[in-house]
Every structure is written in C-alpha cells, then in structure tokens.
Scaffold this motif. Structure first.
Motif, mmCIF file in Angstrom:
data_model
loop_
_atom_site.group_PDB
_atom_site.id
_atom_site.type_symbol
_atom_site.label_atom_id
_atom_site.label_comp_id
_atom_site.label_asym_id
_atom_site.label_seq_id
_atom_site.Cartn_x
_atom_site.Cartn_y
_atom_site.Cartn_z
ATOM 1 N N HIS A 195 0.837 -1.210 0.000
ATOM 2 C CA HIS A 195 0.000 0.000 0.000
ATOM 3 C C HIS A 195 0.869 1.256 0.000
ATOM 4 N N LEU A 196 1.874 1.268 0.859
ATOM 5 C CA LEU A 196 2.754 2.442 0.943
ATOM 6 C C LEU A 196 3.472 2.691 -0.384
ATOM 7 N N ALA A 197 3.994 1.630 -0.987
ATOM 8 C CA ALA A 197 4.723 1.782 -2.243
ATOM 9 C C ALA A 197 3.803 2.268 -3.360
ATOM 10 N N GLY A 198 2.576 1.736 -3.391
ATOM 11 C CA GLY A 198 1.631 2.179 -4.414
ATOM 12 C C GLY A 198 1.274 3.653 -4.282
ATOM 13 N N ILE A 199 1.054 4.101 -3.032
ATOM 14 C CA ILE A 199 0.697 5.508 -2.821
ATOM 15 C C ILE A 199 1.878 6.415 -3.126
ATOM 16 N N LEU A 200 3.067 6.042 -2.653
ATOM 17 C CA LEU A 200 4.256 6.864 -2.941
ATOM 18 C C LEU A 200 4.513 6.946 -4.443
ATOM 19 N N ALA A 201 4.367 5.822 -5.150
ATOM 20 C CA ALA A 201 4.596 5.831 -6.599
ATOM 21 C C ALA A 201 3.585 6.723 -7.315
ATOM 22 N N SER A 202 2.320 6.666 -6.893
ATOM 23 C CA SER A 202 1.314 7.523 -7.536
ATOM 24 C C SER A 202 1.569 8.992 -7.242
ATOM 25 N N GLU A 203 2.033 9.306 -6.015
ATOM 26 C CA GLU A 203 2.365 10.699 -5.682
ATOM 27 C C GLU A 203 3.524 11.204 -6.524
ATOM 28 N N LEU A 204 4.457 10.318 -6.879
ATOM 29 C CA LEU A 204 5.638 10.717 -7.653
ATOM 30 C C LEU A 204 5.441 10.527 -9.150
ATOM 31 N N GLY A 205 4.234 10.121 -9.578
ATOM 32 C CA GLY A 205 3.961 9.972 -11.001
ATOM 33 C C GLY A 205 4.539 8.723 -11.622
ATOM 34 N N LEU A 206 4.750 7.659 -10.827
ATOM 35 C CA LEU A 206 5.304 6.407 -11.340
ATOM 36 C C LEU A 206 4.201 5.347 -11.426
#
Length: 523
Positions: free
Chosen positions: A348-359
C-alpha cells in the motif's frame, strides 16, 4: 423359233447398251471439257486479282517503310541535336570552371606570398620570444634563490607547504559549501518529503500484532489433559512426532501450551488438537489421521489466503507458487511483526508513494507485496532473503523491475529502477514505526553499544550517547581539538561509518555537540 427370238432380244439388248455407253461417254467428255474451260477462266481471274492485290500490298508496304524511315530519321536528328546541345553546355561549363580555377590559383599564389611574409615575421617574433623566455627563466631562478636565502626555505618545501595550506582551505570551503547545500536542500525538500510520507502513512490503517513462538490451546476442563497425554504419554508423544511441536501440559488451568518457532506447524498442532478434542477419539492412529488431514487443510488455506490478498490489492498474473509463498507469510513473523501484514502495508505504501511521484503504482504495489518472499523458504538457505526472493521472482516469471526492487531493498545489489528506492523506503516506514517490531534485549543493547563505540573511535570525541531507542546518536567533542567546521565533517564521517558497518531499521540521527567553557576563579 424360240431360240432365234431370244438371241435377237439379247443382241438388241447388247447393242442398246453399247450405244448408250458410247453416247453417254461423249456427253460426259463434252461436259468435262466445258468445266475445264470454266476452271481455267476462273484460275486466270484469280491470278489476275492476286497480282493486283500483291501490287497494292507492295505499294502499301513501301509507303509504310518510307514513313517509318522518315520517323526514325526525325527522331535520330532530334537525339543528335540534343546531344550536340548537351556537349556544348558541358564545354561551356568546363570553360567556366577553367576560368574560375585559374582565378583561384592566382589568388592562392598571392595568399602564399603573403603567408610566406607572415611566416617570416612570426619566425622573427618567435626568436625574440625565446630570448625573452630565457631571460625570464634566469630572472625567475635568481628571484627563487634570493627568496630561499631570505626565507631559509627551499622551493620544494615552500611548494609542499603552500599545497597543504591550499588543501586545508579548499577542504574547509568544500565542507562549508556542502553544509550550506545540505541545509538549503533540507529547507526545500524536507517539508515536501514529510508531506508525502505523512499523507501516505495516514492512508494506511493496518493493525499490527506481535507474533510469539508459543500458542495457547484453551480447554473446557482439566480432565481433557489426561486424555491428550494418554497412557504413559503415548498420545502426546504421537502428537509431537506428527506435528513437530512441543506440547507443554503443566499446572496452568484450562490451557495447554504449544511451543514451536514455525507458526505453520503450531497452527497445524492447534487445529489438530481442536478436532481431536471435539471428536473425542484420541489415540495414535487417529492422531496421525487428523494431523494429515489438517496439514492438507492448512495448505488449502495458504493458497486461499494468497489469492485473497492479491485480489484485495488488485494484483493479477502472479505464478501459483508465488501465491503459495504469499499465503505462507501469514504464519511467519519478522521481529514479532506478522510478515503478511507487513508486506501488505509495504505494498500500500509503495503504491501511494509511486502515484504521488507519477510512477507506475501497480508495479510498485506488486514489488512491495513480493519484497519479503525470501523469508519463507521451505528449506533453510544461506542466501540473504532479498537475494533468495529475487531468484524466486526471476524463476516464476516476474519482470526485471520487480526482481531488482526485491533484490535491492536491503542494498544487496545496485538499484537500477525507480521503484526500488520506493520499496526500500516503504519497508523502512512499515518496520520503523514505534511498537511494530520487537527486538530481544541482547540485540538491542548490542546495537546501542556498537553505535556509541563507532562514535568514540573518532579523534576528538569525548563521549557518545545513543538515545531514543538507538534512533539518535549524540556525540560530545573536545572543543580544543574539534572546531565548528570540523564538527560538520565529523558528523558526516560518523554517519558514513554507521551506514557501512551496521544494519538497523529506519534511520539514525547523528548530532555532534561542541561547547567552549570559560572558567575563572576569583580569590
């Protein structure tokens, strides 16, 4: 009389036949001659017509040949005219090129004459410059000798001392410049990074439960303990042999302890005991049967747990063997933290961080779920769990980015894709929160001592204190040995040594404290 009459008739008949023959032959010959004459006349007419048609055809062919000759002659004349014109154009172009080349040759010779003059001038100037350089060298050597006599320093000693001074100045300026860059970047980036991380953590509400190595099996009455133990302990021995779990039956009321470091075996033993108590038939043969059925049930549950979790996270196309591994995570723990819950939280954390960074959020979520699969091997392995997990991911068809993120989340290999640091950060966030993981007192105290010893090993350090459960290191330095500029360098050096020599969750803040005390005594 009769004979004469017959003879007369016969003779008359023969005479008639002969007469008819000669008369018919004459008529046929006449008709043949007439037809022959007609045929000759028609043949002459045909020959005459053919001769006339032949003359006409001959005349037409002669006319066509003349026309073709005239046409070819005209075309040939045109081609000859075109080629003559082309040759004339080429001749004109050649003449123009010759004229241009002759002009360029004239200009070139003129320039060469000028260049020769310039070269001559430059040679004279170069000779003058060489003489000036020789004079300058002589003057320089005289000045150096004079300076050496005045300062009592040789030129090599002066150079080395000057280089050392410049080195120290450059190092000091570089440290101050680095520190200013770090402070400036912290001012701009720290708030944004905190904002992203805090938003990500707030969106995750996973409960954490500390896993133990002991399970408690509750019973209705202590009478059941005797049935579980069996005659001369045969039931409990059979149960321990079948499950590989130590069963502790003591004076604890209405409870039996199941002790084993393998949570799957503990779960099999707990469910088997529950079924045996409900069934009431407790003997070695029944125990082996129930344990075998329970093991199959737990294997099916493992697969169902794996499928449920990948569906919940919206991940598709995972190999069936990886699904089993994900399901087995439920029965594993890392520092007391349930491994499946930890992996879900990292996903969950990785998915949210990636979406925040445009990945790619789906790719990051997949890598986060699979990052710790190396912690649940069926057989013990000497490889680090990150490398083992990477090998499994490669074996079961995961792409290169996922494999790199799994293998590099503890820096065993180099990070080559952008989701790798995201998975590493998410793993640190999930494992570093207070109360999530549990360390033994021995490892905890050893880590604090190692931190303090690293700091004390540096020159000028007076004391070092590891505080906040080892998440901050405060270093007291001697003010007469370490100045303010060297303090920044010391904090950097300590941080680098901790990174290279220690393994720790989260991050460690290094604070170097330098103070000057002016003490006087009035008497």
């Amino acid at each position: 009389m009769k004979i004469n009459v017959g003879f007369s008739v016969l003779m008359g008949f023969l005479i008639g036949i002969i007469t008819c023959y000669f008369f018919g032959k004459k008529t046929i010959l006449k008709k043949y001659i007439q037809l022959l004459d007609k045929a000759n006349i028609q043949a002459k007419n045909i020959i005459n017509n053919a001769e006339k048609e032949g003359e006409n055809v001959k005349k037409n062919k002669v006319l066509q040949a003349k026309e073709k000759f005239l046409e070819l002659k005209c075309k040939h004349e045109k081609e000859v005219h075109f080629k003559e014109k082309k040759i004339i154009d080429i001749e004109n172009q050649t003449k123009e090129k010759e004229n241009r080349l002759s002009k360029e040759i004239e200009i070139y010779f003129k320039k060469n004459n000028r260049l020769e003059n310039k070269i001559h001038d430059y040679e004279n100037k170069y000779k003058i410059l060489q003489t000036k350089q020789e004079e300058f060298k002589n003057m320089h050597t005289k000045q150096v000798e004079l300076l050496e006599k005045v300062s009592n320093y040789s030129s090599e000693e002066a150079k080395s001392e000057l280089i050392e001074i410049l080195k120290n100045e450059a190092k000091t300026k570089a440290q101050s410049y680095i520190q200013s860059i770090i402070e400036e970047s912290q001012l701009t980036a720290k708030m944004e990074a905190k904002k992203i991380v805090i938003q990500t953590i707030q969106r995750i509400g996973t409960e954490q439960a500390v896993e133990n190595a002991v399970s408690v099996f509750n019973i209705e009455s202590d009478d059941v303990k005797g049935r579980i133990i069996g005659r001369e302990g045969r039931n409990i021995r059979a149960l321990e042999k079948a499950t590989g779990v130590e069963i502790i039956v003591d004076d604890t009321p209405e409870a039996i302890l199941l002790s084993c470091f393998n949570p799957i075996r503990r779960e099999v033993a707990r469910l088997s005991l529950q079924k045996l108590v409900i069934d009431g038939r407790i003997h070695p043969a029944r125990i082996e049967e129930i344990v075998e059925k329970t093991e199959k049930q737990v294997e099916e549950e493992v697969v169902e747990i794996g499928k449920k979790n990948i569906i919940d996270l919206g991940i598709h196309g995972i190999h069936p063997e990886l699904i089993k591994i994900i399901g087995r995570m439920k029965y594993r723990s890392s520092y007391g933290q349930n491994l499946l819950q930890h992996s879900r939280e990292v996903a969950h954390l990785a998915g949210i961080l990636a979406s925040e960074l445009g990945l790619n959020a789906k790719l990051a979520k997949r890598a986060g779920l699979l990052h710790d699969i190396g912690k649940v091997p069926e057989n013990e392995s000497e490889l680090p769990h990150a490398i083992l997990g990477m090998q499994w991911a490669e074996k079961y068809g995961e792409n290169v980015e996922i494999c790199n993120a799994i293998g590099s989340h503890h820096d065993e290999i180099e990070m080559k894709v952008l989701i790798s640091p995201i998975v590493q950060v998410s793993d640190s966030i999930s494992g570093a929160r207070p109360g999530v993981r549990r360390n033994s007192f021995e490892s905890y105290s050893k880590r604090l001592k190692d931190l303090e010893n690293i700091a004390i090993s540096f020159y000028g350090v007076n004391k070092a204190f590891a505080i906040q459960a080892g998440r901050e290191l405060r270093v007291l330095v001697e003010s007469d040995k370490i100045d303010d500029k060297k303090a920044f360098q010391l904090s950097y050096d300590i941080t680098e040594k901790i990174k290279n020599e220690m393994t720790y969750p989260g991050q460690i803040k290094v604070t170097v404290i330098r103070e000057t005390r002016a003490v006087q005594i009035a008497r």
